[in-house]
Design an enzyme around this catalytic site. Structure first.
Site, short mmCIF file in Angstrom:
data_model
loop_
_atom_site.label_atom_id
_atom_site.label_comp_id
_atom_site.label_asym_id
_atom_site.label_seq_id
_atom_site.Cartn_x
_atom_site.Cartn_y
_atom_site.Cartn_z
N PHE A 131 0.83 -1.54 -0.07
CA PHE A 131 0.29 0.35 0.45
C PHE A 131 1.34 1.47 0.17
O PHE A 131 1.95 1.64 0.66
CB PHE A 131 -0.88 0.21 1.52
N ALA A 132 1.05 2.12 -1.57
CA ALA A 132 1.25 3.43 -1.21
C ALA A 132 1.20 4.61 -1.10
O ALA A 132 1.15 4.88 -2.23
CB ALA A 132 2.82 2.85 -2.51
N GLU A 135 4.85 10.06 1.36
CA GLU A 135 5.89 10.11 -0.10
C GLU A 135 6.79 11.30 0.92
O GLU A 135 6.23 11.45 2.27
CB GLU A 135 5.10 11.63 -1.08
N ALA A 138 4.92 13.98 2.27
CA ALA A 138 3.17 14.03 2.84
C ALA A 138 2.70 12.58 3.33
O ALA A 138 3.69 11.57 2.60
CB ALA A 138 2.35 13.48 1.16
N GLY A 139 3.10 12.71 4.47
CA GLY A 139 3.23 11.51 5.30
C GLY A 139 1.65 12.07 6.02
O GLY A 139 0.97 11.76 5.46
N ARG A 272 12.22 -14.17 39.27
CA ARG A 272 13.73 -13.39 40.17
C ARG A 272 14.11 -13.00 41.51
O ARG A 272 12.27 -12.15 41.93
CB ARG A 272 14.11 -12.08 38.99
N GLN A 341 11.56 -2.91 32.38
CA GLN A 341 11.97 -2.55 33.74
C GLN A 341 12.16 -3.60 34.42
O GLN A 341 13.00 -3.52 35.02
CB GLN A 341 11.27 -1.40 34.37
N GLY A 345 18.66 -5.28 33.48
CA GLY A 345 19.42 -6.04 32.55
C GLY A 345 18.93 -7.19 32.08
O GLY A 345 19.35 -6.49 29.82
N GLU A 368 0.07 4.15 9.68
CA GLU A 368 -1.67 4.44 9.39
C GLU A 368 -1.93 5.25 10.07
O GLU A 368 -3.41 5.21 11.15
CB GLU A 368 -2.10 3.00 10.12
#
Ligand SMILES: Cc1cc2nc3c(=O)[nH]c(=O)nc-3n(C[C@H](O)[C@H](O)[C@H](O)COP(=O)(O)OP(=O)(O)OC[C@H]3O[C@@H](n4cnc5c(N)ncnc54)[C@H](O)[C@@H]3O)c2cc1C
Length: 389
Positions: A131-132, A135, A138-139, A272, A341, A345, A368
């Site tokens: 789907f294009a 631009e 032009a977003g 944990r 969070q 790590g 979209e």
């Protein structure tokens, strides 16, 4: 295993519960869907997923009798599939969703000849769709698109640039939105452009969570008039109607990511240990988990309300779709961040589920229609009708 208790909500029918069982079986049978940690070539993986969904899940992406299993698109089914796939793999969800989004203008507005030519192959997984509309200049502001089409006998000649196009260089066809040089609201046109058409060149680039994406350049690219989707002049209407159908489904994908993040966080919090206790015994962790679950349920209610409004009430669901997309994508970002969070790590370890979700969710708040644009749509709908009756 994701929480499926919401399937008892009145938005759903037995066919939706059956669909979920079908998706679960597919996931159990395909290691590609279970063990996705984002590695491998995205084009190959998308191709694998599209073939995997061929003549199965993709029957929900187009209408009958052109390969689909219902006369009209059932947005609840598309949402349930997207949510379930996104829980497993962002790329699997993407591959499924693009078949629907990229063919939706044909499904909704195409001639029977276009439907016969493209839709059965989309369902079979033999053709990949795109789907294009966006631009470089032009977003959000779609009306300012610059790509033009002008008539030359039985053909239209396209000139211009489309960018941020998912499935660029992987798709077999693109629905390209252009405008006639005369301008005005009725100057937009949607066209099917096949891959490898002379005058079309494609450049790829990378985004935060790898998927096929790139820029399409059109230089005197010739397509037959028979490639026009719907009425000439209705291009913008076709694009907006397509987005109304697919916006709740973006929310559904976000929901799948968020549910996965919550499950990862809860699983980790229960095992944990810190300060002689599991993380789940700390009230700060409990509050996080409660807020994540609340955000998820609120998103699910909004997503499936929008889908149900489309499917059952058969009413325009512009406001509901915008609310669903806005809330589900924004809150999923927060839920995933909280999951990272809680995992500490481990949450940012490259290739881990949470790290991948953290990257996958970001673009959903942009494509979209950005979150800001969803707010404008909601306000516009509200102010249009406020004070009436
Ligand atoms: C991963 C990805 C995949 C995509 N896939 C496709 C695709 O397949 N096909 C396609 O056509 N496009 C696709 N897009 C493009 C996408 O739809 C656009 O990026 C989006 O519409 C925003 O346009 P833009 O990037 O030009 O941002 P802009 O429109 O320039 O917006 C920049 C910022 O300004 C804000 N803004 C703009 N207008 C207003 C306003 N009036 N009030 C307040 N804030 C405003 C925006 O919300 C945003 O935060 C994709 C994008 C991404 C990131």
């Amino acid at each position: 295993m994701p929480d499926r208790s919401f399937l008892a909500w009145p938005f759903f029918e037995e066919e939706h519960r059956e669909l979920i069982r079908e998706v679960r079986t597919l996931i159990e049978r395909n290691a590609d869907l279970r063990e996705d940690c984002g590695g491998g070539d995205p084009d190959n993986r998308c191709g694998t997923f599209v073939r995997m969904f061929g003549n199965g899940l993709l029957k929900h992406a187009v209408p009958a009798p052109f390969g689909g299993n219902k006369q009209e698109l059932d947005v609840r089914s598309i949402c349930l599939i997207r949510e379930s796939l996104a829980y497993q793999s962002g790329l699997a969800d993407f591959a499924f969703a693009m078949q629907g989004l990229g063919s939706c203008p044909i499904s909704l507005f195409g001639s029977d000849a276009l439907k016969k030519k493209y839709l059965p192959k989309v369902v079979a997984g033999e053709m990949i769709a795109a789907f294009a509309i966006s631009e470089p200049e032009a977003g959000s502001d779609l009306r300012s698109m610059q790509t033009t089409a002008h008539r030359d006998g039985d053909h239209l000649v396209i000139n211009g640039t489309k960018t941020w196009i998912s499935n660029a260089d992987l798709a077999d066809f693109y629905i390209v939105f252009c405008r006639y040089p005369e301008g005005g609201e009725k100057s937009y046109v949607a066209l099917v452009v096949q891959d490898k058409t002379e005058g079309l060149s494609i450049h790829r680039f990378d985004v935060i969570a790898p998927h096929p994406i790139g820029t399409l350049e059109f230089k005197d690219c010739l397509v037959p008039v028979s490639a026009v989707v719907g009425k000439e002049g209705d291009g913008l209407k076709i694009a907006l109607a397509t987005l109304d159908v697919f916006r709740p489904t973006v929310g559904a994908a976000a929901l799948g990511f968020a549910r996965r993040a919550l499950d990862e966080a809860v699983g980790w919090a229960k095992k944990r240990k810190a300060f002689g206790k599991t993380l789940s015994e700390f009230q700060i962790t409990q509050a996080k988990v409660a807020e994540m679950a609340l955000a998820i349920d609120a998103s699910a209610l909004l997503v499936y309300r929008a889908a149900w409004t489309h499917d059952v009430l058969k009413q325009p669901a512009t406001r509901e779709a915008a609310m669903a997309k806005l809330h589900a994508t924004e809150s999923a970002q927060h839920v995933i961040d909280e999951a990272v969070q809680i995992l500490g790590g481990q949450g940012v370890l490259a290739g881990s589920v949470t790290e991948q979700l953290y990257r996958e969710i970001r673009a959903l708040r942009i494509y979209e229609g950005t979150s800001e644009i969803q707010k404008l749509i909601i306000a516009n709908q509200l102010l249009k009708t406020a004070g009436e009756g």
